[in-house]
Design an enzyme around this catalytic site. Sequence first.
Site, PDB file in Angstrom:
ATOM      1  CB  SER A   1      33.897  40.211  35.046  1.00 22.49           C
ATOM      2  OG  SER A   1      34.611  39.071  34.654  1.00 22.49           O
TER       3      SER A   1
ATOM      4  CG  ASP B   1      33.352  34.706  40.566  1.00 20.81           C
ATOM      5  OD1 ASP B   1      33.580  34.032  39.545  1.00 20.81           O
ATOM      6  OD2 ASP B   1      33.260  35.943  40.570  1.00 20.81           O
TER       7      ASP B   1
ATOM      8  CG  HIS C   1      31.718  35.888  37.319  1.00 22.08           C
ATOM      9  ND1 HIS C   1      32.773  36.541  37.924  1.00 22.08           N
ATOM     10  CD2 HIS C   1      31.674  36.352  36.040  1.00 22.08           C
ATOM     11  CE1 HIS C   1      33.357  37.356  37.046  1.00 22.08           C
ATOM     12  NE2 HIS C   1      32.705  37.261  35.904  1.00 22.08           N
TER      13      HIS C   1
END
Length: 276
Positions: free
Chosen positions: A97, A227, A256
Site C-alpha cells: 500500500s 482491492d 487489499h
Amino acid sequence: MSTITTSDGTEIFYKDWGPKGATPIVFHHGWPLSADDWDNQMLFFLHKGYRVIAHDRRGHGRSSQTWEGNEMDTYAADVAALVKALDLKGAIHVGHSTGGGEVAHYVARAEPGRVAKAVLIGAVPPVMVKKDSNPEGLPIEVFDGLREALLANRAQFYIDLPTGPFYGFNREGAKVSQGLIDNWWRQGMMGGAKAHYDCIKAFSETDFTEDLKAIEVPVLVMHGTDDQIVPYHDSAPKSAALLKNGTLKTYDGLPHGMCATHPEVVNPDLLAFIAS
C-alpha cells in the site's frame, strides 16, 4: 527498542531479525499501521534463512510522532538512513500500500548496490488521485472523506476500515477475523494523528510515475482484483507497464490486506520471486 535517529532528530523504530550475513529483506508497511503488520511474512522468511527487517514509518507505531516531514521525500530519506545505519547491501524491499509508494520512491534513489529486487503489494503507485493525467483515479473527495473521518473520531474510523473494505470483510461470505481487526486498530492508534492525517495526502497525491521509470532492478507487482482501497485497474497494471523489469501477479478476488488474509498464497509467491 532498536532505533536510529535521522538528521532532523526523528527516532525510527525497527526490527532486525536473523543472521547478519543472510540476504536482507526490508518490509515497508501501509497506512496507518506499523512494522507489526509484517509479522507473518517476517517469521516465514526468518525460518527460510533470510535476514528480515521492518521499521515503523515516522509518525507511525513506535517511531517519533512527527508533526512535519510526513511526505514521501522524507519517508524515502528515512529508509536510506536506516539502510546506511545497518549497512544493507543487495536487499529486497517489499512494500504494501503506502509502503509500496515508499519502496518505489526509495529504490529509484538508492545508492548502487543497496537494492537487488523490489516488490509492490496492493501498492499506491503510479498515483491514486484523479487528475488530468490520471482520469481513472479516485476523486479527491474520497481522500477528503478519510481526513474528515480521522478528524471526527479516529478511534472509530480505525475500527470501521478493517471491519469493512481493508480486508474485504464487508463482502458476502467473507471469513471475518476479529483478531485482524483488533490488531489493525492497535497498530493505528499507536501512531500520531497529525502524521496519519498528513500521510493521506502523501499516499494519494504523490505521483510515482518517474520513480517507476527510473528503477532498474527486477520488481514484482502483486495485487488483488477485489482491492477496495487501491483499485486494481488504476494501479498494478499501470505500474508494471512503467517498470523496466516488472512482473505483474494478479490475485482474483483477493482484498487489499491479502498479506494478512491469505499469507498461504502470498508468501510462497514472494519466496519464489526473491529466491529466483
